[in-house]
Write an enzyme that holds these catalytic residues in place. Sequence first.
Site: not given
Length: 247
Positions: A12-14, A38, A63, A143, A156-157, A189
């Site tokens: 996920g470096a985009s 992706t 993916n 997170s 998500y949590a 962030i």
Amino acid sequence: MTEHKKIALVTGASRGIGKAIAAKLARQDIDVVVGTATNEQGASAISQSFQDQGLNVVGKVLNIGDPASVTALLSAIKTEYGMSPAILVNNAGVTRDNIMLRMKDDEWHDVINVNLNGTFYVTRACLKDMVKARWGRIISISSVVSRAGNPGQANYAASKGAIEAFTTTLAKEVASRGITVNAIAPGYIKTDMTEAMNDKQREMMLAAIPMKRRGEPEEIAEVAAFIASDAASYLTGQLLHVNGGMY
């Protein structure tokens, strides 16, 4: 390990935190940083963006929720560079927010599959060669929501809380092999997600942060770079909160 070449893999470096971490690692003693997106367009954008800065970051398609895609990427990295990643940053993640009473099955499963299962697939794929090398750094991005909670983000949590448990357990499994496993829990962030907040949401968020500001992606990258370094060789099984005092 300092005398050997190293590859870092950042999922996920985009954009956002992943992009900042990839840039920071590329400015360290890392020979190649592989950042994933992706799709091909995103991967090409990663490569071009960093090449323009003179940084050796290569974009690849992944993916993360598909084990076959993960296996193919790791095989391609090893073929292209003659070695596997010694540093792994599990950053890729998604949100599908909804309150529990309205949450659909796919909203739950999509988040768990990408955030949690994806972390498992990529970590497992990288771990074997780290064990052989007797050196490795595994860093997962959690997170503040996993501990503080946030209405509408139970999926998500849950995924991030599970990543933290995954981290502490895996750290004990591989500590004797010179591999450290840690997690970072960012607060709010400055990313696309927080940029999309309305004024009322932003005011509420800032009111909960003693430092009264959002963090910068680069501030998370600094912590990740330290964990990835030889200086952090005795740090493992830890969750580092970076949230301006919020939690």
